[in-house]
Design a protein around this motif. Structure first.
Motif, PDB file in Angstrom:
ATOM      1  N   GLN A 265       0.806  -1.223   0.000  1.00 47.43           N
ATOM      2  CA  GLN A 265       0.000   0.000   0.000  1.00 47.43           C
ATOM      3  C   GLN A 265       0.839   1.273   0.000  1.00 47.43           C
ATOM      4  OE1 GLN A 265      -3.526   0.006  -0.243  1.00 47.43           O
ATOM      5  NE2 GLN A 265      -2.916  -2.087  -0.795  1.00 47.43           N
ATOM      6  N   ASP A 281       1.553   6.882  -1.704  1.00 41.09           N
ATOM      7  CA  ASP A 281       0.331   6.090  -1.611  1.00 41.09           C
ATOM      8  C   ASP A 281       0.167   5.342  -2.930  1.00 41.09           C
ATOM      9  OD1 ASP A 281      -2.419   5.292  -1.875  1.00 41.09           O
ATOM     10  OD2 ASP A 281      -2.912   6.633  -0.220  1.00 41.09           O
ATOM     11  N   THR A 283      -2.200   3.525  -3.989  1.00 48.43           N
ATOM     12  CA  THR A 283      -3.550   3.525  -4.537  1.00 48.43           C
ATOM     13  C   THR A 283      -3.773   4.747  -5.409  1.00 48.43           C
ATOM     14  OG1 THR A 283      -4.406   2.297  -2.629  1.00 48.43           O
ATOM     15  CG2 THR A 283      -6.010   3.483  -3.976  1.00 48.43           C
ATOM     16  N   THR A 284      -3.337   5.905  -4.921  1.00 43.16           N
ATOM     17  CA  THR A 284      -3.501   7.151  -5.672  1.00 43.16           C
ATOM     18  C   THR A 284      -2.286   7.478  -6.541  1.00 43.16           C
ATOM     19  OG1 THR A 284      -2.567   8.470  -3.865  1.00 43.16           O
ATOM     20  CG2 THR A 284      -4.947   8.058  -3.828  1.00 43.16           C
TER      21      THR A 284
END
Length: 307
Positions: A265, A281, A283-284
């Motif tokens: 992550q 991050d 995810t982003t």
């Protein structure tokens, strides 16, 4: 106990023990001169630290966070890249200027063998996922030395781009990624045939390359453009699947060592000239924050909490 990062501050001869959640330095530990690269043992109990200008490997006890041993050898000359066999019983070390690979027994922490690569500036160590093969990038010879871990011998040398440094095999074992710092390129090779399948432009002076645990992304630290190339290893577009740089993310000055959290992550990038670590991050695909460490951080490792 929280998860921690171990960050090497190469121009103050220390390492920082950092809380991975808060970014706060919990302890600063003195090391031998110029710590560059490190690897945590498979059982998590110790960390091996290549102190390049001190020509020593320091051994950190991860229970006390104290240096408990200094491993030396007459042929250490800028010891640098480190890597462990899958069973954790052997440590491989590349010594850049002596152009040799040392194999160390991790139970006794004694050097078992020394092999000369016959190439120029043998700098890093990278294992295949199955643990059977070791790749050693030779910056001055523009190739990779390949070693077999069963026989502990060199099997071949693979030509790549100019100044290879960052090297890693995709978790699926089929593709070998090589970052060539003198030409700002990424070469992606077939691990069986050693054929170059793809060539990609990346940022300026790529020096480190790390895969996310699931293999979806490769992150490349571009030292002199102060950013990280984010490679989607299997981008699907127009009926084609290919590795592709999907983002070049600005971080601190002189990006260096990169490590992922075990769940993939977060990624952490040591920024050598801003004396900090960027937290990405995944995810982003954005930098979410930075935290300060010591002077000129480079090598970085993730230490999971012990139960």
């Amino acid at each position: 106990m929280p998860d921690r990062l171990i960050v090497l501050n190469k121009d103050e001869d220390t390492l920082s023990i950092v809380n991975a959640d808060t970014g706060m330095t919990e302890k600063t530990v003195a090391t031998s001169h110029n710590p560059h690269e490190l690897v945590v043992s498979r059982d998590g109990l110790k960390t091996y630290i290549a102190c390049s200008l001190g020509n020593t490997v320091d051994i950190l006890d991860n229970r006390t966070f104290e240096i408990v041993r200094h491993l030396t050898h007459p042929d250490f000359d800028f010891p640098h890249g480190l890597g462990l066999t899958n069973d954790g019983k052997k440590l491989y070390l590349a010594s850049t200027f002596s152009e040799k690979v040392f194999i160390i027994d991790t139970k006794t922490d004694e050097i078992e063998s020394v092999t000369k690569t016959g190439q120029k500036l043998s700098h890093m160590i990278s294992f295949s996922p199955d643990g059977n093969t070791v790749y050693i990038p030779n910056i001055g010879s523009h190739n990779l030395t390949v070693m077999d871990t069963d026989t502990e011998t060199i099997t071949t040398h693979i030509p790549v781009g100019k100044g290879p440094e960052g090297v890693a095999v995709h978790p699926d074992g089929r593709h070998l990624y090589v970052a060539n710092q003198e030409e700002d390129t990424l070469h992606i090779l077939d691990t069986e045939s050693h054929e170059v399948l793809y060539k990609r432009r990346v940022g300026h002076v790529p020096v480190r390359l790390v895969f996310s645990p699931d293999g979806k992304y490769a992150l490349i630290a571009n030292r002199e453009s102060n950013d990280v190339s984010i490679i989607d290893t299997a981008q699907h577009i127009n009926g084609e699947t290919r590795p592709w740089e999907i983002k070049r993310l600005p971080v601190g000055v002189w990006a260096g060592g990169i490590v992922f959290s075990p769940d993939g992550q977060k990624a952490y990038v040591a920024n050598n000239k801003t004396n900090d670590v960027s937290v990405i991050d995944m995810t982003t695909l954005k930098e979410e924050r930075r935290f300060d460490v010591g002077i000129h951080p480079d090598g970085i490792a993730y230490l999971e909490k012990r139960t």
